[in-house]
Design a protein around this motif. Structure first.
Motif, PDB file in Angstrom:
ATOM      1  N   ALA A  41       0.827  -1.129  -0.026  1.00  0.00           N
ATOM      2  CA  ALA A  41      -0.205  -0.098  -0.038  1.00  0.00           C
ATOM      3  C   ALA A  41       0.796   1.505   0.250  1.00  0.00           C
ATOM      4  O   ALA A  41       0.768   2.174   0.800  1.00  0.00           O
ATOM      5  CB  ALA A  41      -0.847   0.010   1.119  1.00  0.00           C
ATOM      6  N   GLU A  42       1.839   1.275  -1.007  1.00  0.00           N
ATOM      7  CA  GLU A  42       2.480   2.674  -0.870  1.00  0.00           C
ATOM      8  C   GLU A  42       1.701   3.770  -1.402  1.00  0.00           C
ATOM      9  O   GLU A  42       2.057   4.779  -0.785  1.00  0.00           O
ATOM     10  CB  GLU A  42       3.603   2.438  -1.945  1.00  0.00           C
ATOM     11  N   LYS A  43       0.734   3.670  -1.919  1.00  0.00           N
ATOM     12  CA  LYS A  43      -0.036   4.601  -2.695  1.00  0.00           C
ATOM     13  C   LYS A  43      -1.060   5.362  -1.526  1.00  0.00           C
ATOM     14  O   LYS A  43      -0.977   6.438  -1.345  1.00  0.00           O
ATOM     15  CB  LYS A  43      -0.907   4.209  -3.627  1.00  0.00           C
ATOM     16  N   ILE A  44      -1.476   4.329  -0.337  1.00  0.00           N
ATOM     17  CA  ILE A  44      -1.808   4.732   0.902  1.00  0.00           C
ATOM     18  C   ILE A  44      -0.860   5.705   1.629  1.00  0.00           C
ATOM     19  O   ILE A  44      -1.177   6.766   1.955  1.00  0.00           O
ATOM     20  CB  ILE A  44      -2.463   3.598   1.494  1.00  0.00           C
ATOM     21  N   ARG A  45       0.210   4.991   1.533  1.00  0.00           N
ATOM     22  CA  ARG A  45       1.205   5.567   2.327  1.00  0.00           C
ATOM     23  C   ARG A  45       1.624   7.136   2.057  1.00  0.00           C
ATOM     24  O   ARG A  45       1.734   8.075   2.881  1.00  0.00           O
ATOM     25  CB  ARG A  45       2.530   4.831   2.533  1.00  0.00           C
ATOM     26  N   SER A  47      -0.280   9.311   0.147  1.00  0.00           N
ATOM     27  CA  SER A  47      -1.496   9.877  -0.194  1.00  0.00           C
ATOM     28  C   SER A  47      -1.874  11.254   0.774  1.00  0.00           C
ATOM     29  O   SER A  47      -1.524  11.123   2.019  1.00  0.00           O
ATOM     30  CB  SER A  47      -2.786   9.000  -0.389  1.00  0.00           C
ATOM     31  N   GLY A  48      -2.549  12.098   0.383  1.00  0.00           N
ATOM     32  CA  GLY A  48      -2.781  13.076   1.321  1.00  0.00           C
ATOM     33  C   GLY A  48      -1.620  13.934   2.191  1.00  0.00           C
ATOM     34  O   GLY A  48      -1.716  13.992   3.284  1.00  0.00           O
ATOM     35  N   GLY A  49      -0.469  13.955   1.291  1.00  0.00           N
ATOM     36  CA  GLY A  49       0.621  14.400   2.043  1.00  0.00           C
ATOM     37  C   GLY A  49       1.087  13.672   3.156  1.00  0.00           C
ATOM     38  O   GLY A  49       1.703  14.105   4.230  1.00  0.00           O
ATOM     39  N   GLY A  50       0.833  12.247   3.398  1.00  0.00           N
ATOM     40  CA  GLY A  50       1.195  11.325   4.202  1.00  0.00           C
ATOM     41  C   GLY A  50      -0.028  11.050   5.302  1.00  0.00           C
ATOM     42  O   GLY A  50       0.265  10.334   6.346  1.00  0.00           O
ATOM     43  N   ARG A  51      -1.107  11.775   5.076  1.00  0.00           N
ATOM     44  CA  ARG A  51      -2.138  11.700   6.131  1.00  0.00           C
ATOM     45  C   ARG A  51      -3.235  10.908   5.413  1.00  0.00           C
ATOM     46  O   ARG A  51      -4.108  10.786   6.164  1.00  0.00           O
ATOM     47  CB  ARG A  51      -2.785  12.997   6.423  1.00  0.00           C
ATOM     48  N   CYS A  52      -3.302  10.564   4.283  1.00  0.00           N
ATOM     49  CA  CYS A  52      -4.325   9.580   3.631  1.00  0.00           C
ATOM     50  C   CYS A  52      -5.777  10.308   3.613  1.00  0.00           C
ATOM     51  O   CYS A  52      -6.484  10.332   4.783  1.00  0.00           O
ATOM     52  CB  CYS A  52      -4.328   8.213   4.457  1.00  0.00           C
ATOM     53  N   ASN A  53      -6.085  10.740   2.390  1.00  0.00           N
ATOM     54  CA  ASN A  53      -7.516  11.212   2.260  1.00  0.00           C
ATOM     55  C   ASN A  53      -8.385  10.078   1.867  1.00  0.00           C
ATOM     56  O   ASN A  53      -8.623   9.695   0.825  1.00  0.00           O
ATOM     57  CB  ASN A  53      -7.546  12.532   1.405  1.00  0.00           C
ATOM     58  N   PHE A  54      -8.794   9.246   3.033  1.00  0.00           N
ATOM     59  CA  PHE A  54      -9.198   8.069   2.877  1.00  0.00           C
ATOM     60  C   PHE A  54     -10.563   8.026   2.360  1.00  0.00           C
ATOM     61  O   PHE A  54     -11.080   7.107   1.727  1.00  0.00           O
ATOM     62  CB  PHE A  54      -8.917   7.246   4.077  1.00  0.00           C
ATOM     63  N   ILE A 116      -4.036   3.687   8.593  1.00  0.00           N
ATOM     64  CA  ILE A 116      -4.975   2.976   7.439  1.00  0.00           C
ATOM     65  C   ILE A 116      -4.493   1.668   7.178  1.00  0.00           C
ATOM     66  O   ILE A 116      -4.918   0.685   7.115  1.00  0.00           O
ATOM     67  CB  ILE A 116      -5.120   4.067   6.511  1.00  0.00           C
ATOM     68  N   ILE A 117      -3.199   1.805   6.825  1.00  0.00           N
ATOM     69  CA  ILE A 117      -2.319   0.435   6.479  1.00  0.00           C
ATOM     70  C   ILE A 117      -2.449  -0.791   7.439  1.00  0.00           C
ATOM     71  O   ILE A 117      -2.581  -1.630   7.340  1.00  0.00           O
ATOM     72  CB  ILE A 117      -1.093   0.594   6.060  1.00  0.00           C
ATOM     73  N   THR A 118      -1.983  -0.343   8.681  1.00  0.00           N
ATOM     74  CA  THR A 118      -2.245  -0.967   9.792  1.00  0.00           C
ATOM     75  C   THR A 118      -3.352  -1.662   9.944  1.00  0.00           C
ATOM     76  O   THR A 118      -3.578  -2.876  10.257  1.00  0.00           O
ATOM     77  CB  THR A 118      -1.587  -0.399  11.190  1.00  0.00           C
TER      78      THR A 118
END
Length: 419
Positions: A41-45, A47-54, A116-118
């Motif tokens: 999930a590098e794209k999750i990591r 995304s959003g400047g590292g805060r993930c716009n989930f 989110i990844i965890t």
């Protein structure tokens, strides 16, 4: 040694693959999750400047597809209606992850995207998902005419045979969640498109989406020195004859760069832009520039650039006024015609990009597996039993602001229920 067999093999451990694996595993399916990258999930990591716009809580529940682009955005309606932002929010809350709304319904993690990844990995663990990573899939073969129910015990002669760098494996069902071509430095791959072609599924041509646009030559020379300047704008793609009537418009921030234009406004409109089409940009949306300039002419002796600085960043106001001699004077000495033309040009700046920054800067890939070849209920290929495609590899692309993650979650859930 016998070849290991799974009810479902999922290729791609990104947003869609992780959630699909977790949900299917928790429903009692034996699931194998495969990814060629060393990290999930590098794209999750990033995304959003590292805060993930989930996700985005503003998705229209009556017409969720209006936030999406593709040859048939309505295809996404079924999955998006069945797995909503509220469903994913409940999952996030259950794991005690704090979040906040930043802008226009966009939800970000308080502590960073790693949470989110965890969470997704923990959900996979709850479903006893087996994960092979890093592991590349070298080939895929369909080994039978029909796929039996995943609970059956006599179906191991049917399904899919995968040759991987960790050995062979068979699965009753195969889910492709390999994403698109955007951001190759984090492992983007065309595997999903190649597999679709292998099994005869049609593809919609791929191109970069949510990407900065570039300009070349004399068209950009006056604006290149403005790199770093940002302002709110309204942007559209011009249609035939230069009209933008009926065209999608976005009210967002624009950013000047050395090579062109970026910022949320440009990323949004890039998904609707095709080569050779001009953009129409209103540099002061919500302002009646003509009336403002006429009023200033009656009341002020300031230079026009200083008047424009009420509505535009100073550097942009100076650059714009320098374009014509009759704009480089006190406003009270300017002709009405010159002021009218200035107002018109600021409200309808028309400029044609030469291209984009490409996949290296694109947040998503437009196009992909043609939705006409998939079931909107299960994401299964209509002409190939047991083969499913989810997430970005499908010709469904969301707006900037959490919509693409929501498509990943929703398509994953629809597929997992079908498994």
């Amino acid at each position: 040694m016998a070849t290991p067999h799974f009810d479902a093999a999922i290729v791609g451990a990104g947003a869609a693959g992780l959630l699909c694996a977790a949900l299917a595993g928790q429903r009692g399916r034996r699931v194998l999750l495969i990814d060629h990258a060393p990290k999930v999930a590098e794209k999750i990591r990033i995304s959003g400047g590292g805060r993930c716009n989930f996700t985005n809580r503003d998705i229209d529940p009556r017409a969720p597809e209006r936030h999406y682009v593709g040859h048939n955005p309505r295809f996404a309606r079924s999955a998006l209606s069945r797995y909503t932002p509220q469903d994913f929010i409940r999952l996030v809350q259950r794991h005690g992850i704090g979040f906040h709304e930043k802008h226009k319904g966009q939800l970000f993690c308080d502590e960073g995207s790693e949470r989110i990844i965890t969470m997704l990995l923990d959900e996979c663990a709850d479903g006893r998902v087996e994960r092979w990573q890093p592991c590349a899939v070298d080939s895929v073969a369909f080994s039978g005419p029909n796929v039996q129910p995943a609970s059956a015990s006599s179906h191991q002669d049917h399904g899919y045979l995968l040759q991987t760098t960790r050995g062979a494996v068979t699965a009753s069902r195969l889910v492709i969640a390999t994403g698109g071509l955007s951001i190759p430095k984090i492992g983007a791959s065309d595997f999903g498109y190649r597999l679709a072609r292998q099994f005869g599924l049609p593809l919609v041509a791929q191109r970069p989406g949510l990407v900065p646009l570039t300009f070349q030559g004399e068209d950009w020379a006056p604006w290149a020195p403005l790199a770093g300047v940002a302002l709110p704008v309204r942007v559209q793609v011009a249609g035939p004859g230069g009209s933008a009537k009926g065209r999608m418009a976005f009210d967002e921030d624009l950013l000047f760069t050395h090579r062109g234009l970026s910022g949320p406004a440009i990323l949004q409109i890039s998904s609707y832009w095709h080569g050779g089409e001009p953009l129409i940009i209103h540099l002061a949306p919500g302002v009646d520039l003509r009336a403002g300039l006429v009023a200033a002419k009656r009341q002020s002796r300031k230079h026009i650039a200083n008047i424009l600085a009420q509505w535009l960043p100073t550097r942009l106001a100076d650059a714009w006024a320098s374009r014509r001699a009759d704009w480089q004077r006190p406003v009270n000495e300017a002709g009405d015609k010159a002021l009218g033309q200035l107002a018109e040009q600021l409200a309808r700046w028309q400029i044609t990009p030469s291209g984009s920054e490409g996949y290296k800067k694109a947040e998503v890939t437009l196009g992909g597996v043609d939705t006409r070849a998939l079931s909107q209920q299960s994401m299964e290929a209509t002409g190939q039993s047991g083969l499913h495609f989810i997430g970005e590899v499908v010709d469904v692309t969301g707006w900037l602001g959490g919509y693409n993650f929501q498509w990943a979650w929703a398509s994953a859930a629809a597929c997992a229920l079908a498994l």
